[in-house]
Every structure is written in structure tokens, then in C-alpha cells.
Design a protein around this motif. Structure first.
Motif, PDB file in Angstrom:
ATOM      1  N   ARG A  85       0.811  -1.291  -0.048  1.00  0.00           N
ATOM      2  CA  ARG A  85       0.006  -0.029  -0.056  1.00  0.00           C
ATOM      3  C   ARG A  85       0.991   1.106  -0.153  1.00  0.00           C
ATOM      4  O   ARG A  85       0.495   2.260  -0.560  1.00  0.00           O
ATOM      5  N   VAL A  86       2.157   1.320   0.675  1.00  0.00           N
ATOM      6  CA  VAL A  86       2.750   2.167   0.804  1.00  0.00           C
ATOM      7  C   VAL A  86       3.503   2.760  -0.309  1.00  0.00           C
ATOM      8  O   VAL A  86       3.617   3.656  -0.780  1.00  0.00           O
ATOM      9  N   MET A  87       3.795   1.522  -1.165  1.00  0.00           N
ATOM     10  CA  MET A  87       4.498   1.712  -2.584  1.00  0.00           C
ATOM     11  C   MET A  87       3.558   2.338  -3.486  1.00  0.00           C
ATOM     12  O   MET A  87       4.183   3.084  -4.286  1.00  0.00           O
ATOM     13  N   VAL A  88       2.216   1.919  -3.505  1.00  0.00           N
ATOM     14  CA  VAL A  88       1.450   2.346  -4.414  1.00  0.00           C
ATOM     15  C   VAL A  88       1.272   3.827  -4.217  1.00  0.00           C
ATOM     16  O   VAL A  88       1.075   4.733  -5.111  1.00  0.00           O
ATOM     17  N   GLU A  89       1.235   4.355  -2.871  1.00  0.00           N
ATOM     18  CA  GLU A  89       0.897   5.715  -2.345  1.00  0.00           C
ATOM     19  C   GLU A  89       2.161   6.587  -2.797  1.00  0.00           C
ATOM     20  O   GLU A  89       2.001   7.748  -3.180  1.00  0.00           O
ATOM     21  N   SER A  90       3.146   5.906  -2.695  1.00  0.00           N
ATOM     22  CA  SER A  90       4.474   6.651  -2.977  1.00  0.00           C
ATOM     23  C   SER A  90       4.692   6.876  -4.516  1.00  0.00           C
ATOM     24  O   SER A  90       5.451   7.622  -4.862  1.00  0.00           O
ATOM     25  N   PHE A  91       4.224   5.801  -5.354  1.00  0.00           N
ATOM     26  CA  PHE A  91       4.492   6.102  -6.526  1.00  0.00           C
ATOM     27  C   PHE A  91       3.307   6.717  -7.477  1.00  0.00           C
ATOM     28  O   PHE A  91       3.264   6.459  -8.601  1.00  0.00           O
ATOM     29  N   THR A  92       2.430   7.365  -6.719  1.00  0.00           N
ATOM     30  CA  THR A  92       1.232   8.092  -7.430  1.00  0.00           C
ATOM     31  C   THR A  92       1.193   9.486  -6.760  1.00  0.00           C
ATOM     32  O   THR A  92       0.158  10.117  -6.502  1.00  0.00           O
ATOM     33  N   THR A  93       2.428  10.094  -6.750  1.00  0.00           N
ATOM     34  CA  THR A  93       2.619  11.412  -6.201  1.00  0.00           C
ATOM     35  C   THR A  93       3.086  12.436  -7.237  1.00  0.00           C
ATOM     36  O   THR A  93       3.952  11.731  -8.319  1.00  0.00           O
ATOM     37  N   ALA A  94       3.062  13.587  -7.054  1.00  0.00           N
ATOM     38  CA  ALA A  94       3.709  14.459  -7.897  1.00  0.00           C
ATOM     39  C   ALA A  94       5.281  14.412  -8.005  1.00  0.00           C
ATOM     40  O   ALA A  94       5.876  14.446  -8.895  1.00  0.00           O
ATOM     41  N   ASP A  95       5.836  14.111  -6.656  1.00  0.00           N
ATOM     42  CA  ASP A  95       7.159  14.046  -6.498  1.00  0.00           C
ATOM     43  C   ASP A  95       7.760  12.708  -7.177  1.00  0.00           C
ATOM     44  O   ASP A  95       8.669  12.724  -7.784  1.00  0.00           O
ATOM     45  N   SER A  96       6.918  11.511  -7.318  1.00  0.00           N
ATOM     46  CA  SER A  96       7.320  10.349  -7.791  1.00  0.00           C
ATOM     47  C   SER A  96       7.323  10.455  -9.390  1.00  0.00           C
ATOM     48  O   SER A  96       8.221  10.000 -10.147  1.00  0.00           O
ATOM     49  N   ASP A  97       6.375  11.441  -9.920  1.00  0.00           N
ATOM     50  CA  ASP A  97       6.414  11.966 -11.396  1.00  0.00           C
ATOM     51  C   ASP A  97       7.645  12.476 -11.724  1.00  0.00           C
ATOM     52  O   ASP A  97       8.423  12.249 -12.741  1.00  0.00           O
TER      53      ASP A  97
ATOM     54  N   GLY B 172      10.361  12.580 -10.110  1.00  0.00           N
ATOM     55  CA  GLY B 172      11.719  11.671  -9.861  1.00  0.00           C
ATOM     56  C   GLY B 172      11.785  10.747 -11.146  1.00  0.00           C
ATOM     57  O   GLY B 172      13.031  10.620 -11.680  1.00  0.00           O
ATOM     58  N   LEU B 173      10.661  10.306 -11.596  1.00  0.00           N
ATOM     59  CA  LEU B 173      10.919   9.475 -12.796  1.00  0.00           C
ATOM     60  C   LEU B 173      11.237  10.346 -14.073  1.00  0.00           C
ATOM     61  O   LEU B 173      12.176   9.758 -14.905  1.00  0.00           O
ATOM     62  N   ASP B 174      10.571  11.273 -14.214  1.00  0.00           N
ATOM     63  CA  ASP B 174      10.931  12.022 -15.305  1.00  0.00           C
ATOM     64  C   ASP B 174      12.381  12.615 -15.311  1.00  0.00           C
ATOM     65  O   ASP B 174      13.148  12.629 -16.376  1.00  0.00           O
ATOM     66  N   ALA B 175      12.935  12.959 -14.127  1.00  0.00           N
ATOM     67  CA  ALA B 175      14.121  13.240 -13.996  1.00  0.00           C
ATOM     68  C   ALA B 175      15.024  12.257 -14.455  1.00  0.00           C
ATOM     69  O   ALA B 175      16.216  12.534 -14.928  1.00  0.00           O
ATOM     70  N   PHE B 176      14.939  11.316 -13.804  1.00  0.00           N
ATOM     71  CA  PHE B 176      15.850   9.966 -14.094  1.00  0.00           C
ATOM     72  C   PHE B 176      15.859   9.803 -15.514  1.00  0.00           C
ATOM     73  O   PHE B 176      16.893   9.504 -16.028  1.00  0.00           O
ATOM     74  N   ILE B 177      14.818   9.740 -16.106  1.00  0.00           N
ATOM     75  CA  ILE B 177      14.585   9.124 -17.489  1.00  0.00           C
ATOM     76  C   ILE B 177      15.304  10.379 -18.424  1.00  0.00           C
ATOM     77  O   ILE B 177      15.952  10.297 -19.313  1.00  0.00           O
ATOM     78  N   GLY B 178      15.273  11.852 -17.949  1.00  0.00           N
ATOM     79  CA  GLY B 178      15.688  12.855 -18.593  1.00  0.00           C
ATOM     80  C   GLY B 178      17.103  13.027 -18.238  1.00  0.00           C
ATOM     81  O   GLY B 178      17.792  14.127 -19.009  1.00  0.00           O
ATOM     82  N   LYS B 179      17.740  12.298 -17.455  1.00  0.00           N
ATOM     83  CA  LYS B 179      18.951  12.700 -16.860  1.00  0.00           C
ATOM     84  C   LYS B 179      19.433  14.034 -16.285  1.00  0.00           C
ATOM     85  O   LYS B 179      20.144  14.463 -16.772  1.00  0.00           O
ATOM     86  N   ARG B 180      18.528  14.310 -15.435  1.00  0.00           N
ATOM     87  CA  ARG B 180      18.662  15.571 -14.900  1.00  0.00           C
ATOM     88  C   ARG B 180      18.221  15.661 -13.257  1.00  0.00           C
ATOM     89  O   ARG B 180      17.781  14.627 -12.877  1.00  0.00           O
ATOM     90  N   LYS B 181      18.544  16.668 -12.534  1.00  0.00           N
ATOM     91  CA  LYS B 181      18.236  16.851 -11.254  1.00  0.00           C
ATOM     92  C   LYS B 181      16.939  16.957 -11.091  1.00  0.00           C
ATOM     93  O   LYS B 181      16.356  17.826 -11.567  1.00  0.00           O
ATOM     94  N   PRO B 182      16.232  16.210 -10.049  1.00  0.00           N
ATOM     95  CA  PRO B 182      14.776  16.604  -9.791  1.00  0.00           C
ATOM     96  C   PRO B 182      14.642  17.702  -9.104  1.00  0.00           C
ATOM     97  O   PRO B 182      15.264  18.107  -8.367  1.00  0.00           O
ATOM     98  N   GLU B 183      13.428  18.383  -9.350  1.00  0.00           N
ATOM     99  CA  GLU B 183      12.965  19.599  -8.429  1.00  0.00           C
ATOM    100  C   GLU B 183      11.732  19.221  -7.641  1.00  0.00           C
ATOM    101  O   GLU B 183      10.655  19.262  -8.300  1.00  0.00           O
ATOM    102  N   TRP B 184      11.737  18.742  -6.703  1.00  0.00           N
ATOM    103  CA  TRP B 184      10.678  18.214  -5.675  1.00  0.00           C
ATOM    104  C   TRP B 184       9.745  19.248  -5.346  1.00  0.00           C
ATOM    105  O   TRP B 184       9.801  20.563  -4.895  1.00  0.00           O
ATOM    106  N   LYS B 185       8.537  18.737  -5.616  1.00  0.00           N
ATOM    107  CA  LYS B 185       7.140  19.484  -5.388  1.00  0.00           C
ATOM    108  C   LYS B 185       6.691  19.532  -4.072  1.00  0.00           C
ATOM    109  O   LYS B 185       5.759  20.401  -3.520  1.00  0.00           O
ATOM    110  N   GLY B 186       6.930  18.508  -3.349  1.00  0.00           N
ATOM    111  CA  GLY B 186       6.599  18.130  -1.810  1.00  0.00           C
ATOM    112  C   GLY B 186       4.978  17.811  -1.825  1.00  0.00           C
ATOM    113  O   GLY B 186       4.358  18.057  -0.941  1.00  0.00           O
ATOM    114  N   GLU B 187       4.544  16.987  -2.958  1.00  0.00           N
ATOM    115  CA  GLU B 187       3.262  16.789  -3.002  1.00  0.00           C
ATOM    116  C   GLU B 187       3.127  15.347  -3.937  1.00  0.00           C
ATOM    117  O   GLU B 187       4.215  15.062  -4.538  1.00  0.00           O
TER     118      GLU B 187
END
Length: 274
Positions: A245-257, A259-274
Motif C-alpha cells: 500500500r505504501v508503494m502504491v501511495e509513494s508512486f502516485t505522487t507529483a514527486d514520484s512523477d 523523480g521518474l521524469d528526471a531519471f529518464i531525462g538525466k537531470r536533477k529533480p525539482e521536488w514539489k512536496g506533493e
């Protein structure tokens, strides 16, 4: 009950507890030498500083440190001996002391922020408990650890709670039953500390680790830390169901989006806190 105080600014350099905010890392320094003892007053001050750090959006990581040859020698034995002069033999005063200390210790794993013990010196009894209660612990080569209650006619029962959740049962029992000190290498082998470094590099190593953790999503750290401690007390199947349940909650947030985009785009993430 000791008074719980609030931090009045980003840096406090007076009194038995000092605080310093560097970037997102708050260092809380025990400053009541020579033993940096956890008197009732000090417990209240430390508890208050931890709660203030919890509520301060500028703080991402908390480091607990001290100065001198002692990290923390545990409770103030002179204060405890004075309690024994009471009409009830000190029972009520000791209950207040140990309850306050336990509440402070329990607050550490409940904090949504990482707490690191930086140990350069001796950590005994409740001081050893404080190290064990922290999420991470780094020690200098000169650090030593012990639970010597049995050597003075008592038993380190409350330190045992945190110790037994870090060490194997037999290692914890060896420390508790003998009261002997263990060196930093032995403490790391037993699982009490993460890493040992030369004293001259301890500040640098801890700062680097703190900054590395502070760079992550604060929301992800808070959720993950809470899950870590909650699942540890569950049965295996229950723990996995909860973690799913925690995994689902963790990977359905703006920050996880992000993080994934930054990893794929090879850039530093800019956390939104949401």
C-alpha cells in the motif's frame, strides 16, 4: 516535567543545548559537559528541539552531536541519587524521569525527518540508547558504547528497548549483562553504528550524508521512514501487505512523477512536496 522550549532562531549558541541550521541540516549539540547527561531538564530541551525541528519546514535532516570525550553518559546519576531521598524512595520522581526520556526516545522514529547520531566519544546507558534510537549513527574511531546499569546495581532496561532493536539478541544481552564497554569497530559489527571514520573526518562524512538525504523528496522520506518502523513490528505477510500500500501511495505522487521524469531525462529533480 522539564520545560520543553522552542528554537527561537536558526542558531542558538548558549545553554545546555545548542542548535545550528546549515542549509536543510539542523545540528543539535548536547552542551552540558563533562558527561552531557540526560537530566530531566536536558531531556525536556532535547525533546522540544526535536519537535521544533519536526515542525520547521526548513529542516530536512537532524544531526545529534556533542563535544569532548563523552557523547552522552546517560541519566544524571547525582540527580537520580537525590531522588532517593524522597519519602517514597524516589519512585515517583524516577517514574517521571524515565517516562520523559522514553517519550523523547519514541519521538525520534516518529519524526518525519532523518535523525543521525554523530558520536565522538563515550555513549553509555541512555546515551547508548539515544544512539540506537536514531535512524543512522556515525562514529569516530575513539567512540565507545556501553550499558553499565548492571554494574551499579540496576539494569539498563529502557536502553535495552532500543538496543535490542538494533543488535542481535545475544549481542544485546552481552552488553546488558556485563556492562562492559565496546569499541567502535565492535559496535559497527554488532549493528549499532553505520560507519566508523577518523575523528578529523567525522564532521565531513556526516555532513555529506545529511546533505545527500536532504536532497531527496521530503515527502518520500517521511512516508518511507514511517513505513520502515511500522512494518518492523508486523508479521511478514502483514508487513508485505502494508508495504504494498505504501508503494502504491509513494508512486502516485507529483514527486514520484518528477523523480521518474528526471531519471529518464538525466537531470536533477525539482521536488514539489506533493
Amino acid at each position: 516535567m522539564a520545560q520543553i522550549v522552542s528554537l527561537t532562531g536558526e542558531a542558538s549558541q548558549s545553554g545546555p543545548l545548542k542548535t545550528q541550521l546549515d542549509g536543510k541540516v539542523l545540528t543539535i549539540t548536547l552542551a552540558n559537559p563533562p558527561a552531557h547527561a540526560l537530566s530531566l531538564e536536558m531531556i525536556g530541551l532535547l525533546h522540544g528541539a526535536l519537535l521544533d525541528a519536526r515542525d520547521n519546514p526548513k529542516v530536512a535532516v537532524i544531526v545529534i552531536a556533542s563535544s569532548g570525550k563523552v557523547f552522552c553518559a546517560g541519566h544524571d546519576l547525582k540527580q537520580m541519587r537525590g531522588y532517593r531521598e524522597g519519602a517514597d524512595g524516589g519512585a515517583r520522581a524516577l517514574e517521571t524521569l524515565f517516562a520523559a526520556c522514553s517519550e523523547m526516545m519514541k519521538a525520534i522514529p516518529r519524526l518525519p525527518k532523518t535523525v543521525i547520531a554523530k558520536v565522538d566519544g563515550i555513549a553509555t546507558a541512555a546515551g547508548c540508547q539515544l544512539v540506537a534510537a536514531c535512524d543512522l549513527a556515525f562514529a569516530s574511531e575513539d567512540a565507545q558504547f556501553g550499558t553499565p546499569g548492571v554494574s551499579i546495581g540496576g539494569f539498563c532496561a529502557t536502553p535495552m528497548v532500543a538496543l535490542s532493536r538494533n543488535l542481535s539478541r545475544k549481542h544485546a544481552m552481552e552488553m546488558l549483562l556485563t556492562g562492559d564497554m565496546v569499541d567502535a569497530k565492535t559496535a559497527m559489527r554488532m549493528g549499532l553504528v553505520n560507519k566508523i571514520v577518523p575523528r578529523d573526518y567525522l564532521d565531513q562524512v556526516v555532513a555529506k550524508m545529511a546533505e545527500r538525504i536532504a536532497s531527496k523528496s521530503a515527502m518520500a522520506i517521511a512516508r518511507g521512514k514511517r513505513a520502515f518502523y511500522e512494518q518492523a513490528d508486523m508479521r511478514l505477510s502483514e508487513a508485505y501487505d502494508y508495504a504494498n500500500r505504501v508503494m502504491v501511495e509513494s508512486f502516485t505522487t507529483a514527486d514520484s512523477d518528477e523523480g521518474l521524469d528526471a531519471f529518464i531525462g538525466k537531470r536533477k529533480p525539482e521536488w514539489k512536496g506533493e
